[in-house]
Design a protein around this motif. Structure first.
Motif, PDB file in Angstrom:
ATOM      1  N   ALA A 112       0.837  -1.199   0.000  1.00 39.18           N
ATOM      2  CA  ALA A 112       0.000   0.000   0.000  1.00 39.18           C
ATOM      3  C   ALA A 112       0.876   1.255   0.000  1.00 39.18           C
ATOM      4  O   ALA A 112       1.988   1.265   0.528  1.00 39.18           O
ATOM      5  CB  ALA A 112      -0.921  -0.011   1.211  1.00 39.18           C
ATOM      6  N   SER A 113       0.355   2.327  -0.604  1.00 37.36           N
ATOM      7  CA  SER A 113       1.097   3.584  -0.695  1.00 37.36           C
ATOM      8  C   SER A 113       0.121   4.744  -0.743  1.00 37.36           C
ATOM      9  O   SER A 113      -1.036   4.589  -1.141  1.00 37.36           O
ATOM     10  CB  SER A 113       1.981   3.588  -1.945  1.00 37.36           C
ATOM     11  OG  SER A 113       2.576   4.846  -2.146  1.00 37.36           O
ATOM     12  N   ASP A 114       0.593   5.922  -0.347  1.00 36.85           N
ATOM     13  CA  ASP A 114      -0.245   7.121  -0.386  1.00 36.85           C
ATOM     14  C   ASP A 114      -0.220   7.798  -1.755  1.00 36.85           C
ATOM     15  O   ASP A 114      -1.007   8.710  -2.008  1.00 36.85           O
ATOM     16  CB  ASP A 114       0.215   8.128   0.675  1.00 36.85           C
ATOM     17  CG  ASP A 114      -0.009   7.624   2.086  1.00 36.85           C
ATOM     18  OD1 ASP A 114      -0.931   6.813   2.278  1.00 36.85           O
ATOM     19  OD2 ASP A 114       0.751   8.040   2.988  1.00 36.85           O
ATOM     20  N   VAL A 136       2.749  -0.149 -15.683  1.00 31.84           N
ATOM     21  CA  VAL A 136       1.651  -0.504 -14.800  1.00 31.84           C
ATOM     22  C   VAL A 136       1.497   0.608 -13.768  1.00 31.84           C
ATOM     23  O   VAL A 136       2.429   0.888 -12.999  1.00 31.84           O
ATOM     24  CB  VAL A 136       1.908  -1.844 -14.094  1.00 31.84           C
ATOM     25  CG1 VAL A 136       0.765  -2.171 -13.139  1.00 31.84           C
ATOM     26  CG2 VAL A 136       2.083  -2.962 -15.122  1.00 31.84           C
ATOM     27  N   MET A 137       0.348   1.270 -13.751  1.00 33.29           N
ATOM     28  CA  MET A 137       0.066   2.346 -12.806  1.00 33.29           C
ATOM     29  C   MET A 137      -0.857   1.836 -11.711  1.00 33.29           C
ATOM     30  O   MET A 137      -1.869   1.181 -11.999  1.00 33.29           O
ATOM     31  CB  MET A 137      -0.599   3.530 -13.507  1.00 33.29           C
ATOM     32  CG  MET A 137      -0.850   4.724 -12.601  1.00 33.29           C
ATOM     33  SD  MET A 137      -2.295   5.685 -13.106  1.00 33.29           S
ATOM     34  CE  MET A 137      -3.605   4.553 -12.640  1.00 33.29           C
ATOM     35  N   VAL A 138      -0.512   2.121 -10.470  1.00 27.31           N
ATOM     36  CA  VAL A 138      -1.322   1.727  -9.326  1.00 27.31           C
ATOM     37  C   VAL A 138      -1.617   2.974  -8.495  1.00 27.31           C
ATOM     38  O   VAL A 138      -0.695   3.713  -8.138  1.00 27.31           O
ATOM     39  CB  VAL A 138      -0.600   0.681  -8.453  1.00 27.31           C
ATOM     40  CG1 VAL A 138      -1.458   0.307  -7.250  1.00 27.31           C
ATOM     41  CG2 VAL A 138      -0.255  -0.555  -9.271  1.00 27.31           C
ATOM     42  N   THR A 139      -2.885   3.236  -8.198  1.00 27.21           N
ATOM     43  CA  THR A 139      -3.259   4.388  -7.382  1.00 27.21           C
ATOM     44  C   THR A 139      -3.473   3.952  -5.931  1.00 27.21           C
ATOM     45  O   THR A 139      -3.668   2.763  -5.655  1.00 27.21           O
ATOM     46  CB  THR A 139      -4.550   5.058  -7.892  1.00 27.21           C
ATOM     47  OG1 THR A 139      -5.680   4.231  -7.541  1.00 27.21           O
ATOM     48  CG2 THR A 139      -4.509   5.254  -9.405  1.00 27.21           C
ATOM     49  N   PRO A 140      -3.479   4.893  -4.989  1.00 25.57           N
ATOM     50  CA  PRO A 140      -3.758   4.548  -3.597  1.00 25.57           C
ATOM     51  C   PRO A 140      -5.148   3.948  -3.403  1.00 25.57           C
ATOM     52  O   PRO A 140      -5.391   3.253  -2.419  1.00 25.57           O
ATOM     53  CB  PRO A 140      -3.638   5.892  -2.868  1.00 25.57           C
ATOM     54  CG  PRO A 140      -2.783   6.731  -3.743  1.00 25.57           C
ATOM     55  CD  PRO A 140      -3.119   6.317  -5.143  1.00 25.57           C
ATOM     56  N   ALA A 251       1.618  12.932  -9.974  1.00 25.99           N
ATOM     57  CA  ALA A 251       0.187  12.639  -9.897  1.00 25.99           C
ATOM     58  C   ALA A 251      -0.486  13.537  -8.874  1.00 25.99           C
ATOM     59  O   ALA A 251       0.103  13.884  -7.845  1.00 25.99           O
ATOM     60  CB  ALA A 251      -0.033  11.172  -9.535  1.00 25.99           C
ATOM     61  N   GLN A 252      -1.728  13.902  -9.158  1.00 25.62           N
ATOM     62  CA  GLN A 252      -2.503  14.690  -8.219  1.00 25.62           C
ATOM     63  C   GLN A 252      -3.980  14.365  -8.387  1.00 25.62           C
ATOM     64  O   GLN A 252      -4.448  14.005  -9.473  1.00 25.62           O
ATOM     65  CB  GLN A 252      -2.281  16.187  -8.461  1.00 25.62           C
ATOM     66  CG  GLN A 252      -2.783  16.684  -9.819  1.00 25.62           C
ATOM     67  CD  GLN A 252      -2.458  18.140 -10.060  1.00 25.62           C
ATOM     68  OE1 GLN A 252      -1.465  18.461 -10.711  1.00 25.62           O
ATOM     69  NE2 GLN A 252      -3.284  19.019  -9.541  1.00 25.62           N
ATOM     70  N   VAL A 260      -2.335  12.130 -14.022  1.00 26.18           N
ATOM     71  CA  VAL A 260      -0.997  11.546 -13.965  1.00 26.18           C
ATOM     72  C   VAL A 260      -0.203  12.060 -15.166  1.00 26.18           C
ATOM     73  O   VAL A 260      -0.551  11.775 -16.313  1.00 26.18           O
ATOM     74  CB  VAL A 260      -1.058  10.010 -13.983  1.00 26.18           C
ATOM     75  CG1 VAL A 260       0.348   9.426 -13.850  1.00 26.18           C
ATOM     76  CG2 VAL A 260      -1.957   9.489 -12.872  1.00 26.18           C
ATOM     77  N   ASP A 261       0.849  12.834 -14.908  1.00 23.85           N
ATOM     78  CA  ASP A 261       1.782  13.267 -15.948  1.00 23.85           C
ATOM     79  C   ASP A 261       2.981  12.329 -15.886  1.00 23.85           C
ATOM     80  O   ASP A 261       3.596  12.172 -14.826  1.00 23.85           O
ATOM     81  CB  ASP A 261       2.243  14.707 -15.714  1.00 23.85           C
ATOM     82  CG  ASP A 261       1.094  15.706 -15.729  1.00 23.85           C
ATOM     83  OD1 ASP A 261       0.162  15.519 -16.524  1.00 23.85           O
ATOM     84  OD2 ASP A 261       1.140  16.663 -14.932  1.00 23.85           O
ATOM     85  N   TRP A 262       3.318  11.705 -17.013  1.00 26.48           N
ATOM     86  CA  TRP A 262       4.384  10.704 -16.980  1.00 26.48           C
ATOM     87  C   TRP A 262       5.249  10.784 -18.228  1.00 26.48           C
ATOM     88  O   TRP A 262       4.811  11.210 -19.283  1.00 26.48           O
ATOM     89  CB  TRP A 262       3.805   9.297 -16.828  1.00 26.48           C
ATOM     90  CG  TRP A 262       2.758   8.918 -17.839  1.00 26.48           C
ATOM     91  CD1 TRP A 262       1.453   9.305 -17.869  1.00 26.48           C
ATOM     92  CD2 TRP A 262       2.944   8.082 -18.984  1.00 26.48           C
ATOM     93  NE1 TRP A 262       0.808   8.757 -18.943  1.00 26.48           N
ATOM     94  CE2 TRP A 262       1.692   7.993 -19.644  1.00 26.48           C
ATOM     95  CE3 TRP A 262       4.035   7.374 -19.486  1.00 26.48           C
ATOM     96  CZ2 TRP A 262       1.524   7.251 -20.803  1.00 26.48           C
ATOM     97  CZ3 TRP A 262       3.862   6.632 -20.642  1.00 26.48           C
ATOM     98  CH2 TRP A 262       2.609   6.573 -21.279  1.00 26.48           C
TER      99      TRP A 262
END
Length: 280
Positions: A112-114, A136-140, A251-252, A260-262
């Motif tokens: 888990a992450s914030d 692979v993008m994972v959100t909180p 990300a915001q 998400v700017d990447w």
């Protein structure tokens, strides 16, 4: 038939997609001049042993099938070559490794992450490493998506009988792709600020990815996808991405979900809006 994107989006981002597939995740995420290209390479294999699926021929790249939230974190499950090792590697150096079973299935737990995190997915068998496509993008919140340079993000999401916008991808020039789920095979149309901007069709799996015929200008934009089963309208705020100075991703939270700017493999910056807000 899906309409072709703007020339700028096509020339910049589609070129980035091709580079991304060939170079995989072993790219220079910290700079655009090609330095630091070993940052995302699996530490267990030298660069010369790596290849993509087209070179390996007999090995298809690994991919994710589903995600489940558990107390220990987010469990990602997918498919790959039987008996190969599988790895998720982040630009920060974080890695999660495992083994693909005899049936070609694997499972990895992401802590888990914030914040939003990006990983490169790869597998190694017989001394050869095959990179998965995209990041692979994972959100909180536990949302998972495959970010693809020059194409719409592929979210892990259930099917939908009516059009459901899941992501909006935009390049710095405003070239954009709207992606989501709908009735399999359904014909679809996209309007931006009530003006037709794309037509296309959902695939057999219900997924659609529609490139707009005109750039999305800066400001609040009303996007409507309509077709068999109904329609969905969302409002997104479009603005060029600022330079990435603190890493390959920024990300915001925004009104519709996440922005998400990447950094793409070609050194450009793509913005992916992960849509979580309900239709209005």
């Amino acid at each position: 038939m899906i309409r072709i994107c703007t020339a700028r989006f096509k020339s910049r981002l589609v070129r980035g997609a091709v580079i991304g597939i060939l170079a995989g995740i072993s790219l220079a995420l910290g700079a655009c001049d090609g330095s630091g290209q070993d940052e995302w390479r699996p530490k267990s294999a030298p660069p010369s042993t790596q290849t993509d699926a087209s070179e390996a021929g007999y090995i298809a790249p690994p991919h994710i099938l589903q995600a489940e939230r558990e107390p220990t974190g987010l469990v990602l499950k997918g498919a790959g070559a039987p008996e190969a090792s599988v790895r998720l590697g982040a630009p920060t150096g974080e890695t999660v490794v495992g083994q693909i079973d005899a049936g070609g299935r694997w499972s990895l737990t992401v802590p888990a992450s914030d914040g939003v995190r990006l990983y490169g997915l790869s597998m190694t068998r017989g001394g050869r490493t095959v990179q998965g496509q995209g990041y692979v993008m994972v959100t909180p919140d536990g949302d998972v998506a495959l970010l693809r340079a020059g194409a719409g993000a592929r979210r892990l999401a259930p099917g939908s009988a009516s059009p459901n916008i899941l992501a909006v991808d935009v390049d710095r020039g405003g070239g954009a792709v709207i992606s989501g789920m709908a009735t399999p095979g359904a014909g679809l149309g996209v309007r931006v600020d009530r003006t037709p901007r794309a037509v296309g069709q959902a695939g057999d799996d219900g997924r659609f990815s529609l490139s707009l015929s005109e750039p999305l200008g800066a400001g609040a934009r009303d996007i409507q996808v309509s077709g068999e089963g109904g329609e969905q309208r969302i409002t997104v705020v479009v603005s060029p991405a600022a330079p990435l100075v603190d890493g390959p991703v920024r990300a915001q939270r925004v009104d519709v979900g996440w922005r998400v700017d990447w950094m793409t493999p070609g050194g450009g910056v793509q913005t992916t809006l992960i849509i979580q807000a309900p239709a209005r």
